[in-house]
Design a protein around this motif. Structure first.
Motif, PDB file in Angstrom:
ATOM      1  N   ARG A 169      44.707  26.570   4.652  1.00 21.94           N
ATOM      2  CA  ARG A 169      43.290  26.332   4.392  1.00 21.94           C
ATOM      3  C   ARG A 169      42.434  27.587   4.281  1.00 21.94           C
ATOM      4  O   ARG A 169      41.239  27.503   3.996  1.00 21.94           O
ATOM      5  N   TYR A 170      42.999  28.742   4.498  1.00 20.05           N
ATOM      6  CA  TYR A 170      42.222  29.981   4.515  1.00 20.05           C
ATOM      7  C   TYR A 170      41.439  30.157   3.208  1.00 20.05           C
ATOM      8  O   TYR A 170      41.989  30.060   2.109  1.00 20.05           O
ATOM      9  N   GLY A 171      40.139  30.411   3.319  1.00 23.34           N
ATOM     10  CA  GLY A 171      39.309  30.684   2.153  1.00 23.34           C
ATOM     11  C   GLY A 171      39.052  29.507   1.246  1.00 23.34           C
ATOM     12  O   GLY A 171      38.595  29.677   0.109  1.00 23.34           O
ATOM     13  N   SER A 172      39.302  28.294   1.711  1.00 22.86           N
ATOM     14  CA  SER A 172      39.095  27.102   0.882  1.00 22.86           C
ATOM     15  C   SER A 172      37.686  26.549   1.056  1.00 22.86           C
ATOM     16  O   SER A 172      37.220  26.359   2.186  1.00 22.86           O
ATOM     17  N   LYS A 173      37.033  26.249  -0.051  1.00 21.85           N
ATOM     18  CA  LYS A 173      35.686  25.671   0.014  1.00 21.85           C
ATOM     19  C   LYS A 173      35.687  24.260   0.590  1.00 21.85           C
ATOM     20  O   LYS A 173      34.653  23.765   1.019  1.00 21.85           O
ATOM     21  N   LYS A 174      36.838  23.606   0.583  1.00 25.78           N
ATOM     22  CA  LYS A 174      36.929  22.280   1.184  1.00 25.78           C
ATOM     23  C   LYS A 174      36.624  22.328   2.678  1.00 25.78           C
ATOM     24  O   LYS A 174      36.099  21.371   3.250  1.00 25.78           O
ATOM     25  N   PHE A 175      36.962  23.468   3.298  1.00 31.30           N
ATOM     26  CA  PHE A 175      36.831  23.576   4.748  1.00 31.30           C
ATOM     27  C   PHE A 175      35.824  24.632   5.177  1.00 31.30           C
ATOM     28  O   PHE A 175      35.389  24.641   6.333  1.00 31.30           O
ATOM     29  N   PHE A 176      35.457  25.524   4.254  1.00 34.32           N
ATOM     30  CA  PHE A 176      34.481  26.573   4.557  1.00 34.32           C
ATOM     31  C   PHE A 176      33.447  26.608   3.429  1.00 34.32           C
ATOM     32  O   PHE A 176      33.514  27.437   2.524  1.00 34.32           O
ATOM     33  N   GLU A 177      32.480  25.715   3.494  1.00 33.73           N
ATOM     34  CA  GLU A 177      31.531  25.517   2.391  1.00 33.73           C
ATOM     35  C   GLU A 177      30.656  26.736   2.115  1.00 33.73           C
ATOM     36  O   GLU A 177      30.231  26.958   0.991  1.00 33.73           O
ATOM     37  N   SER A 178      30.361  27.528   3.128  1.00 32.06           N
ATOM     38  CA  SER A 178      29.440  28.663   2.965  1.00 32.06           C
ATOM     39  C   SER A 178      30.173  29.975   2.683  1.00 32.06           C
ATOM     40  O   SER A 178      29.596  31.053   2.834  1.00 32.06           O
ATOM     41  N   ILE A 179      31.407  29.893   2.240  1.00 27.00           N
ATOM     42  CA  ILE A 179      32.211  31.095   2.051  1.00 27.00           C
ATOM     43  C   ILE A 179      31.786  31.909   0.831  1.00 27.00           C
ATOM     44  O   ILE A 179      32.090  33.088   0.702  1.00 27.00           O
ATOM     45  N   GLY A 180      31.086  31.284  -0.102  1.00 28.54           N
ATOM     46  CA  GLY A 180      30.540  31.992  -1.259  1.00 28.54           C
ATOM     47  C   GLY A 180      31.593  32.601  -2.161  1.00 28.54           C
ATOM     48  O   GLY A 180      32.596  31.959  -2.479  1.00 28.54           O
ATOM     49  N   ASP A 181      31.382  33.888  -2.559  1.00 25.96           N
ATOM     50  CA  ASP A 181      32.287  34.520  -3.522  1.00 25.96           C
ATOM     51  C   ASP A 181      33.600  34.993  -2.889  1.00 25.96           C
ATOM     52  O   ASP A 181      34.432  35.613  -3.551  1.00 25.96           O
ATOM     53  N   LYS A 182      33.800  34.693  -1.622  1.00 30.99           N
ATOM     54  CA  LYS A 182      35.070  35.018  -0.965  1.00 30.99           C
ATOM     55  C   LYS A 182      36.060  33.848  -1.045  1.00 30.99           C
ATOM     56  O   LYS A 182      37.177  33.926  -0.522  1.00 30.99           O
ATOM     57  N   ALA A 183      35.636  32.786  -1.716  1.00 32.61           N
ATOM     58  CA  ALA A 183      36.482  31.589  -1.808  1.00 32.61           C
ATOM     59  C   ALA A 183      37.746  31.866  -2.628  1.00 32.61           C
ATOM     60  O   ALA A 183      37.728  32.605  -3.610  1.00 32.61           O
ATOM     61  N   ILE A 184      38.826  31.251  -2.194  1.00 34.66           N
ATOM     62  CA  ILE A 184      40.117  31.336  -2.879  1.00 34.66           C
ATOM     63  C   ILE A 184      40.465  29.949  -3.403  1.00 34.66           C
ATOM     64  O   ILE A 184      40.299  28.955  -2.698  1.00 34.66           O
ATOM     65  N   ASP A 185      40.929  29.871  -4.639  1.00 32.58           N
ATOM     66  CA  ASP A 185      41.267  28.564  -5.221  1.00 32.58           C
ATOM     67  C   ASP A 185      42.302  27.840  -4.359  1.00 32.58           C
ATOM     68  O   ASP A 185      43.240  28.457  -3.847  1.00 32.58           O
ATOM     69  N   ASP A 186      42.121  26.538  -4.256  1.00 34.59           N
ATOM     70  CA  ASP A 186      43.077  25.728  -3.488  1.00 34.59           C
ATOM     71  C   ASP A 186      44.427  25.636  -4.193  1.00 34.59           C
ATOM     72  O   ASP A 186      45.473  25.559  -3.550  1.00 34.59           O
TER      73      ASP A 186
END
Length: 198
Positions: A169-186
């Motif tokens: 789950r690291y860097g996933s917007k599914k679990f970290f909505e406020s991660i912004g441009d640090k998001a990693i594709d699922d």
């Protein structure tokens, strides 16, 4: 007269049976072919908001079950400790990146050193099977291309994998909505080439 009719009946019955046998195609024998781990390969691609990374990973073993020119089953094992990143040229950063994706944040390769895929169904060009990654098993389906030439069977496929379904789950917007441009594709992609022969 009855004797003649009996003889004719026997001849007709024999002719029918022989015709039926002659018209029945022989069953194709299933053959198990060992995967050539040197010729087989996997290319991986993972994307994020600010870019992407790619590389290779080794297949440690496997087999394909064939019937004629068709693949009917099989499985293969991926060596998770063999992950290589090919697009990061800085040696120190490359080492840091590999350390990051192989430890607790991602694939935990010390705890889960292999990933396996086992075919459960083949329907036309679509293959369905059980993928076991990071200790979780899920059924996935994807199209594949099968070719037979020179005594070898080659199966190629581009397999999309949603890592969050395997508890990565690291860097996933599914679990970290406020991660912004640090998001990693699922979803990351495995381009698999399996080469097998007797």
């Amino acid at each position: 007269m009855k004797t003649i009719k009996s003889i004719l009946g026997i001849l007709v019955a024999a002719l029918f049976v022989n015709t039926a046998i002659a018209g029945t195609p022989s069953a194709k024998k299933a053959t198990t072919l060992a995967v050539d781990t040197k010729e087989s390969k996997i290319h991986w691609l993972a994307k994020k908001v600010t870019g992407q990374h790619e590389g290779t990973i080794a297949i440690s073993s496997g087999s394909l079950i064939t019937s004629g020119a068709k693949v009917t089953g099989g499985s293969f094992v991926i060596d998770m400790k063999s992950i290589v990143c090919t697009d990061i040229t800085d040696a120190e950063y490359n080492k840091k990146f590999i350390g990051h994706i192989t430890t607790g944040d991602f694939f935990e390769v010390e705890k889960f050193p292999t990933t396996t895929f086992k075919i459960t169904k083949v329907a036309g060009s679509n293959i369905t099977g059980d993928l076991t990654l990071h200790g979780v098993t899920k059924s996935i389906t994807f199209p594949a291309k099968i070719t037979v030439a020179g005594g070898k069977t080659t199966a190629t496929a581009s397999i999309p994998v949603d890592r969050t379904e395997f508890n990565v789950r690291y860097g996933s917007k599914k679990f970290f909505e406020s991660i912004g441009d640090k998001a990693i594709d699922d979803v990351f992609t495995l381009d698999v080439t399996l080469v097998a022969g007797k």
